[in-house]
Design a protein around this motif. Structure first.
Motif, PDB file in Angstrom:
ATOM      1  N   PHE A 255      36.068  50.820  38.380  1.00 22.54           N
ATOM      2  CA  PHE A 255      35.399  51.337  39.584  1.00 22.54           C
ATOM      3  C   PHE A 255      35.160  50.224  40.610  1.00 22.54           C
ATOM      4  CE2 PHE A 255      30.979  51.818  41.329  1.00 22.54           C
ATOM      5  CZ  PHE A 255      31.296  52.708  42.354  1.00 22.54           C
ATOM      6  N   THR A 256      34.603  49.111  40.174  1.00 30.25           N
ATOM      7  CA  THR A 256      34.293  48.016  41.100  1.00 30.25           C
ATOM      8  C   THR A 256      35.556  47.334  41.613  1.00 30.25           C
ATOM      9  OG1 THR A 256      33.997  46.506  39.225  1.00 30.25           O
ATOM     10  CG2 THR A 256      32.039  47.583  40.109  1.00 30.25           C
ATOM     11  N   ARG A 257      36.568  47.245  40.749  1.00 27.66           N
ATOM     12  CA  ARG A 257      37.834  46.641  41.191  1.00 27.66           C
ATOM     13  C   ARG A 257      38.467  47.485  42.291  1.00 27.66           C
ATOM     14  NH1 ARG A 257      43.219  45.343  37.444  1.00 27.66           N
ATOM     15  NH2 ARG A 257      44.596  44.802  39.194  1.00 27.66           N
ATOM     16  N   GLY A 258      38.393  48.800  42.147  1.00 27.59           N
ATOM     17  CA  GLY A 258      38.940  49.676  43.178  1.00 27.59           C
ATOM     18  C   GLY A 258      38.240  49.490  44.510  1.00 27.59           C
ATOM     19  N   LEU A 259      36.919  49.352  44.489  1.00 24.57           N
ATOM     20  CA  LEU A 259      36.165  49.122  45.719  1.00 24.57           C
ATOM     21  C   LEU A 259      36.585  47.811  46.381  1.00 24.57           C
ATOM     22  CD1 LEU A 259      32.527  50.175  44.705  1.00 24.57           C
ATOM     23  CD2 LEU A 259      34.092  51.409  46.218  1.00 24.57           C
ATOM     24  N   GLN A 260      36.725  46.774  45.562  1.00 25.07           N
ATOM     25  CA  GLN A 260      37.104  45.471  46.096  1.00 25.07           C
ATOM     26  C   GLN A 260      38.505  45.503  46.703  1.00 25.07           C
ATOM     27  OE1 GLN A 260      37.857  42.253  43.259  1.00 25.07           O
ATOM     28  NE2 GLN A 260      36.623  40.901  44.558  1.00 25.07           N
ATOM     29  N   GLU A 261      39.430  46.155  46.010  1.00 25.36           N
ATOM     30  CA  GLU A 261      40.812  46.172  46.477  1.00 25.36           C
ATOM     31  C   GLU A 261      40.973  46.968  47.763  1.00 25.36           C
ATOM     32  OE1 GLU A 261      43.408  47.375  43.322  1.00 25.36           O
ATOM     33  OE2 GLU A 261      43.189  45.447  42.252  1.00 25.36           O
ATOM     34  N   ILE A 262      40.297  48.094  47.883  1.00 30.29           N
ATOM     35  CA  ILE A 262      40.452  48.885  49.107  1.00 30.29           C
ATOM     36  C   ILE A 262      39.838  48.157  50.291  1.00 30.29           C
ATOM     37  CG2 ILE A 262      38.346  50.261  48.900  1.00 30.29           C
ATOM     38  CD1 ILE A 262      41.807  51.399  50.181  1.00 30.29           C
TER      39      ILE A 262
END
Length: 281
Positions: free
Chosen positions: A86-93
């Protein structure tokens, strides 16, 4: 006509169509200066839409990624695996959208280099400054008394006109200076090591899956450094300042991004500090 002849004909047709395509640089050069300004305004409106979302997402990530508000509730658990995704997705977007604002100039692209390439022209800058100067032009309100006698009114009216003309010239000069400085600073950011590393990271680990990016292969010096913690914040702050200046000069609108960042920070605080996570396992 047999199948081979048809295939050859289609192939030549594709080559002909490709040969007719002109580069973005040539397309820009062929535009009248007023149309360049029109396209710049359209591109800048799209840039603003991306920037508003990015500004809000960044505020969320500052809490979710860089504080223990949520992570302390997850702790060591099986659920932590899903939380990491979840947090990785936020960072990547966030990185994807930030980099998109600095993608190279293209026709119909909503990026800062697109806007800069369109307005980096003396005639366009003169048009921008002329429009800015007109806002300082004196226009007499017939309802407003200027003096007791006709002679007094004429003296005051001429004085106000001269004052307005002086302010108009000053505003035009100021607009030219600020516009050219903004263009220069935007190009400096485009060439900066910070942006280069962030964009390379986006291309290598998020947008594509590759051992080396084209840039790394072309430069021949091996992998580029990965961005440092906080690079995205520094880059976002500089990006919003450029957008704010472009809005004032190109679109004639004023939006205070510093205030907006504070509002988005408050909104993120109100949401994420009120979230309670109950891990099942």
């Amino acid at each position: 006509m047999d199948a081979l002849s048809q295939a050859i004909g289609m192939g030549w047709g594709l080559v002909a169509r490709k040969s007719k395509r002109i580069s973005f640089e040539d397309w820009v050069k062929g535009l009248p200066f007023d149309e360049r300004l029109t396209h710049a305004r359209q591109a800048l409106e799209g840039v603003n839409n991306v920037a508003h979302f990015l500004n809000s997402l960044h505020a969320t990530n500052q809490i979710v990624l860089y504080s223990d508000v949520l992570s302390s509730q997850v702790g060591r658990s099986y659920a932590a695996n899903a939380y990491h995704t979840f947090t990785r997705g936020l960072q990547e977007i966030e990185l994807v959208r930030l980099c998109s604002l600095w993608d190279r100039g293209e026709r119909d692209a909503f990026s800062i280099p697109t806007v800069i390439d369109l307005i980096d022209n003396n005639d366009v800058i003169e048009c921008i400054s002329r429009l800015a100067g007109e806002t300082r032009r004196y226009v007499h309100d017939p309802e407003r008394p200027l003096g007791e006698t006709e002679e007094d009114r004429e003296i005051i009216r001429k004085a106000l006109i001269r004052m307005g003309e002086r302010e108009e010239r000053q505003e035009r000069r100021r607009t030219c200076v600020v516009t050219r400085r903004t263009i220069r600073e935007a190009r400096e950011i485009s060439r900066s090591e910070t942006l280069r590393n962030v964009v390379n990271f986006r291309n290598k680990y998020i947008a594509h899956a590759t051992g080396l990016t084209r840039r790394e292969r072309d430069e021949g010096n091996g992998p580029l450094p990965i961005p440092k913690l906080g690079d995205e914040t520094e880059l976002l702050v500089k990006t919003l300042k450029i957008i704010e200046r472009l809005d004032q000069r190109v679109r004639g609108v004023s939006f205070m991004w510093d205030d907006s960042r504070e509002i988005e920070r408050r909104n993120a605080e109100y949401l994420w500090r009120g979230v309670t996570i109950k891990v099942l396992r």
